[in-house]
Structures are given as structure tokens and as C-alpha cells.
Write a protein that holds these residues in place. Structure first.
Motif, mmCIF file in Angstrom:
data_model
loop_
_atom_site.group_PDB
_atom_site.id
_atom_site.type_symbol
_atom_site.label_atom_id
_atom_site.label_comp_id
_atom_site.label_asym_id
_atom_site.label_seq_id
_atom_site.Cartn_x
_atom_site.Cartn_y
_atom_site.Cartn_z
ATOM 1 N N ALA A 57 51.404 42.462 56.599
ATOM 2 C CA ALA A 57 50.497 42.020 57.346
ATOM 3 C C ALA A 57 50.024 40.741 57.313
ATOM 4 O O ALA A 57 50.095 40.482 56.244
ATOM 5 N N ALA A 58 49.792 39.953 58.439
ATOM 6 C CA ALA A 58 49.426 38.746 58.178
ATOM 7 C C ALA A 58 48.151 38.516 57.603
ATOM 8 O O ALA A 58 47.781 37.655 56.957
ATOM 9 N N SER A 59 47.543 39.580 57.554
ATOM 10 C CA SER A 59 45.970 39.611 56.904
ATOM 11 C C SER A 59 45.374 41.161 56.905
ATOM 12 O O SER A 59 45.949 41.955 57.459
ATOM 13 N N ARG A 60 44.447 41.178 56.310
ATOM 14 C CA ARG A 60 43.734 42.551 56.186
ATOM 15 C C ARG A 60 43.265 42.754 57.773
ATOM 16 O O ARG A 60 43.317 44.128 58.069
ATOM 17 N N GLU A 61 42.811 42.009 58.454
ATOM 18 C CA GLU A 61 42.182 42.243 59.654
ATOM 19 C C GLU A 61 43.480 42.539 60.517
ATOM 20 O O GLU A 61 43.285 43.581 61.538
ATOM 21 N N ALA A 62 44.422 41.825 60.617
ATOM 22 C CA ALA A 62 45.746 42.419 61.191
ATOM 23 C C ALA A 62 46.147 43.493 60.867
ATOM 24 O O ALA A 62 46.714 44.598 61.875
ATOM 25 N N LEU A 63 46.071 44.095 60.013
ATOM 26 C CA LEU A 63 46.439 45.514 59.346
ATOM 27 C C LEU A 63 45.767 46.544 59.992
ATOM 28 O O LEU A 63 46.039 47.406 60.402
ATOM 29 N N TYR A 64 44.254 46.437 59.931
ATOM 30 C CA TYR A 64 43.357 47.281 60.522
ATOM 31 C C TYR A 64 43.497 47.141 61.935
ATOM 32 O O TYR A 64 43.457 48.538 62.739
ATOM 33 N N GLU A 65 43.994 46.159 62.586
ATOM 34 C CA GLU A 65 44.088 46.101 64.249
ATOM 35 C C GLU A 65 45.427 46.746 64.546
ATOM 36 O O GLU A 65 45.315 47.445 65.494
ATOM 37 N N ALA A 66 46.573 46.763 63.874
ATOM 38 C CA ALA A 66 47.623 47.388 64.029
ATOM 39 C C ALA A 66 47.897 48.822 63.570
ATOM 40 O O ALA A 66 48.416 49.625 64.507
ATOM 41 N N ALA A 67 47.241 48.985 62.536
ATOM 42 C CA ALA A 67 47.534 50.673 61.963
ATOM 43 C C ALA A 67 47.011 51.456 62.824
ATOM 44 O O ALA A 67 45.658 51.368 62.951
ATOM 45 N N ASP A 68 47.390 52.741 63.022
ATOM 46 C CA ASP A 68 46.857 54.225 63.477
ATOM 47 C C ASP A 68 46.299 54.798 62.230
ATOM 48 O O ASP A 68 45.434 55.527 62.565
ATOM 49 N N ILE A 69 46.920 54.750 61.106
ATOM 50 C CA ILE A 69 46.395 55.368 59.834
ATOM 51 C C ILE A 69 46.265 54.480 58.933
ATOM 52 O O ILE A 69 47.173 53.821 58.471
ATOM 53 N N ILE A 70 45.013 54.758 58.178
ATOM 54 C CA ILE A 70 44.777 53.833 57.007
ATOM 55 C C ILE A 70 44.756 54.484 55.700
ATOM 56 O O ILE A 70 43.900 55.523 55.913
ATOM 57 N N LEU A 71 45.579 54.074 54.896
ATOM 58 C CA LEU A 71 45.799 54.975 53.572
ATOM 59 C C LEU A 71 45.049 54.157 52.565
ATOM 60 O O LEU A 71 45.180 52.780 52.509
ATOM 61 N N ARG A 72 43.842 54.873 51.861
ATOM 62 C CA ARG A 72 43.266 54.175 50.903
ATOM 63 C C ARG A 72 43.202 54.876 49.609
ATOM 64 O O ARG A 72 43.101 56.089 49.729
ATOM 65 N N VAL A 73 42.798 54.182 48.514
ATOM 66 C CA VAL A 73 42.459 54.902 47.301
ATOM 67 C C VAL A 73 40.794 55.504 47.325
ATOM 68 O O VAL A 73 40.597 56.653 47.179
ATOM 69 N N ARG A 74 40.396 54.417 47.736
ATOM 70 C CA ARG A 74 38.702 54.571 47.568
ATOM 71 C C ARG A 74 38.329 53.971 48.862
ATOM 72 O O ARG A 74 38.217 52.798 49.283
ATOM 73 N N ALA A 75 37.408 54.930 49.771
ATOM 74 C CA ALA A 75 36.999 54.518 51.019
ATOM 75 C C ALA A 75 35.722 54.978 51.349
ATOM 76 O O ALA A 75 35.368 55.807 50.570
ATOM 77 N N ALA A 76 35.015 54.645 52.014
ATOM 78 C CA ALA A 76 33.451 55.171 52.743
ATOM 79 C C ALA A 76 32.752 55.080 51.410
ATOM 80 O O ALA A 76 32.335 54.329 50.697
ATOM 81 N N GLY A 77 32.146 56.450 50.987
ATOM 82 C CA GLY A 77 31.320 56.681 50.025
ATOM 83 C C GLY A 77 31.980 56.119 48.761
ATOM 84 O O GLY A 77 31.183 56.117 47.624
ATOM 85 N N ALA A 78 33.399 56.365 48.437
ATOM 86 C CA ALA A 78 33.746 55.884 47.260
ATOM 87 C C ALA A 78 33.871 54.355 47.057
ATOM 88 O O ALA A 78 34.441 54.109 46.001
#
Length: 125
Positions: A57-78
Motif C-alpha cells: 500500500a502507498a500508506s496506512r490510510e490507502a490500505l484502509y481505503e482500499a481493503a474490504d477485509i482488515i486482518l490484525r493481530v490486535r484491534a479494538a480493545g486489544a
């Protein structure tokens, strides 16, 4: 459909997707987009991802704009220090998959639902 893998924060060295898993996703018809440096703390340089067919991705922002599914190890409350920032980047219909600590930090779940994000907490699967 695009699967996005952002770089982890919150002192996390793991990455949600290793290069060896990309072939299976591509075979299923998915594209893989990786934030530059996402795998470096876990020992996977960007070149290993691109060699297996992922795009950077060109940037973190570009990744979130383009992706339909986001895979994370730790998200939200984690990842409480960055949860609000991530929520601003997510859009309705997007899927977020990762550890979220929904039982220990339940206050982070309603905002995801209100934003129209499909959240899958791995600890509950």
C-alpha cells in the motif's frame, strides 16, 4: 475483494498474515495489500510479501481505503491506545478480523457495530 494487512502497533511484533499464506488467499480470488513494514518486526521483509503476490500500500490510510477485509493481530480493545483512530478509518461493510478482547474491553465493540463494521474477534471463534 482485497485483504489488507496493516503494521501492528502497541509494542506488537507479530503480523496478522505471513507471506506463506498469501498463495492460498490469491487462489481463493482475493488480493492482498500490505502496509510497508508490516512484517518486519516478525522477520518478514516487504520483498517476501511482494514475491508471493501481495502489493504494498502507498500508506496506512490507502490500505484502509482500499481493503474490504482488515486482518490484525490486535484491534479494538486489544489495542486501546489506537482504537479510536482505527475506528475513524474503517467504513461501513468493512470486515475487521483479529484479537479484540471483547469480554475484557466490551466498550470498544458497540462503536464498531454503530459504524457498520463486521468485527470478528478471534478469541471468540
Amino acid at each position: 475483494m482485497i485483504v489488507g494487512v496493516p503494521r501492528e502497533r502497541h509494542d506488537e511484533r507479530r503480523v496478522a498474515l505471513i507471506p506463506a499464506s498469501i498463495a492460498a488467499l490469491r487462489k481463493a480470488g482475493l488480493e492482498v495489500l500490505v502496509e510497508p513494514g508490516a512484517g518486519v518486526p516478525a522477520g518478514y521483509p516487504d520483498a517476501q510479501y511482494t514475491e508471493k503476490g501481495a502489493q504494498l500500500a502507498a500508506s496506512r490510510e490507502a490500505l484502509y481505503e482500499a481493503a474490504d477485509i482488515i486482518l490484525r493481530v490486535r484491534a479494538a480493545g486489544a489495542e486501546p491506545d489506537h482504537a479510536a483512530e482505527e475506528l475513524r478509518r474503517l467504513r461501513p461493510g468493512q470486515r475487521l478480523i483479529g484479537q479484540m478482547e471483547p469480554l475484557w474491553a466490551p466498550d470498544f465493540m458497540p462503536p464498531l457495530a454503530q459504524a457498520g463494521v463486521e468485527a470478528y474477534a478471534l478469541e471468540l471463534i
